[in-house]
Design an enzyme around this catalytic site. Structure first.
Site, PDB file in Angstrom:
ATOM      1  N   HIS A  27       0.839  -1.212   0.000  1.00 29.96           N
ATOM      2  CA  HIS A  27       0.000   0.000   0.000  1.00 29.96           C
ATOM      3  C   HIS A  27       0.869   1.255   0.000  1.00 29.96           C
ATOM      4  O   HIS A  27       0.629   2.201  -0.746  1.00 29.96           O
ATOM      5  CB  HIS A  27      -0.876   0.065   1.262  1.00 29.96           C
ATOM      6  CG  HIS A  27      -1.919  -1.003   1.376  1.00 29.96           C
ATOM      7  ND1 HIS A  27      -2.046  -1.796   2.498  1.00 29.96           N
ATOM      8  CD2 HIS A  27      -2.900  -1.390   0.535  1.00 29.96           C
ATOM      9  CE1 HIS A  27      -3.066  -2.619   2.340  1.00 29.96           C
ATOM     10  NE2 HIS A  27      -3.607  -2.402   1.154  1.00 29.96           N
ATOM     11  N   LYS A  51     -18.132  -6.209   8.444  1.00 30.67           N
ATOM     12  CA  LYS A  51     -16.921  -7.029   8.580  1.00 30.67           C
ATOM     13  C   LYS A  51     -15.988  -6.432   9.626  1.00 30.67           C
ATOM     14  O   LYS A  51     -15.448  -5.350   9.445  1.00 30.67           O
ATOM     15  CB  LYS A  51     -16.204  -7.077   7.219  1.00 30.67           C
ATOM     16  CG  LYS A  51     -15.122  -8.120   7.143  1.00 30.67           C
ATOM     17  CD  LYS A  51     -14.620  -8.237   5.715  1.00 30.67           C
ATOM     18  CE  LYS A  51     -13.230  -8.849   5.710  1.00 30.67           C
ATOM     19  NZ  LYS A  51     -12.493  -8.522   4.513  1.00 30.67           N
ATOM     20  N   ARG A 100      -1.588  -5.988  -8.589  1.00 32.11           N
ATOM     21  CA  ARG A 100      -0.507  -6.917  -8.233  1.00 32.11           C
ATOM     22  C   ARG A 100      -0.269  -7.954  -9.319  1.00 32.11           C
ATOM     23  O   ARG A 100       0.857  -8.325  -9.602  1.00 32.11           O
ATOM     24  CB  ARG A 100      -0.848  -7.652  -6.928  1.00 32.11           C
ATOM     25  CG  ARG A 100      -0.771  -6.768  -5.720  1.00 32.11           C
ATOM     26  CD  ARG A 100      -1.378  -7.415  -4.527  1.00 32.11           C
ATOM     27  NE  ARG A 100      -2.804  -7.643  -4.733  1.00 32.11           N
ATOM     28  CZ  ARG A 100      -3.663  -7.964  -3.794  1.00 32.11           C
ATOM     29  NH1 ARG A 100      -3.244  -8.129  -2.567  1.00 32.11           N
ATOM     30  NH2 ARG A 100      -4.940  -8.131  -4.064  1.00 32.11           N
ATOM     31  N   SER A 137      -3.022  -7.638   2.971  1.00 33.61           N
ATOM     32  CA  SER A 137      -3.193  -7.520   4.428  1.00 33.61           C
ATOM     33  C   SER A 137      -3.629  -8.858   5.015  1.00 33.61           C
ATOM     34  O   SER A 137      -3.186  -9.245   6.103  1.00 33.61           O
ATOM     35  CB  SER A 137      -4.253  -6.461   4.749  1.00 33.61           C
ATOM     36  OG  SER A 137      -3.855  -5.207   4.265  1.00 33.61           O
TER      37      SER A 137
END
Ligand code: PNS
Length: 169
Positions: A27, A51, A100, A137
């Site tokens: 990030h 969440k 990515r 993460s």
């Protein structure tokens, strides 16, 4: 007034959105690169009541603020609702996202097209530094939970916060 607006040019703003639970070096790489391309970079932390994360949103904001403190043009805020509304309220025309791998592209393209259709906001994809192409993460949390070394994947402050939190759980 000082800066680009006083000179009759538009301030170039973008947003780097995400959950950031917690922020990783991947990030940070995207945020730092965006900060060189734009006058103002907003880091927008999504509030997702459905969440529960490892870190509370306020904790994520504090961590991001600390590790981006060296970038004078980066601002960190939480948001809920649509990202395009966050953009509209702050006159932000561009979303900057790291890609990515090809596997990211499918969903990212859908979101980019949806956001553009909703409000005309553009999405700019930045290829992730290959060092972080496998990084997320979720993986950091999983590896750290089982005692794996993630010290090269997150800033030292985040590593301390992770170890502290995981010791509590
Ligand atoms: O780090 P993440 O969880 O991959 O980030 C996803 C995020 C926050 C960028 C995305 O879920 C989002 O933009 N959520 C806000 C709600 C919204 O605008 N949804 C419509 C997307 S087309």
């Amino acid at each position: 007034m000082t800066g680009p607006e006083s000179e009759g040019t538009q301030v170039r703003r973008c947003v780097c959105p995400g959950s950031f639970d917690p922020i990783t070096n991947g990030h940070l790489d995207i945020i730092s690169r965006a900060s060189r391309l734009y006058d103002e970079v907003y880091v927008a932390v999504m509030i997702n009541k459905a969440k529960k994360g490892l870190f509370e949103v306020e904790e994520r904001l504090d961590l991001i603020r600390a590790v981006t403190a060296e970038y004078a043009n980066v601002r960190v805020e939480a948001f809920h609702g649509l990202l395009v509304d966050f953009c509209k309220q702050r006159d932000i025309p561009a979303i900057v996202k790291g890609l990515r791998a090809v596997s990211d592209f499918d969903y990212e393209l859908q979101m980019a097209q949806m956001n553009n259709g909703l409000s005309g906001v553009e999405t700019l994809f930045v290829p992730t530094n290959p060092t972080y192409s496998f990084l997320s993460s979720s993986l950091v949390k999983e590896v750290a939970t089982w005692g794996g070394d993630v010290s090269h994947l997150v800033p030292p402050l985040v590593l301390d916060a992770l170890n502290e939190r995981l010791r509590q759980d």
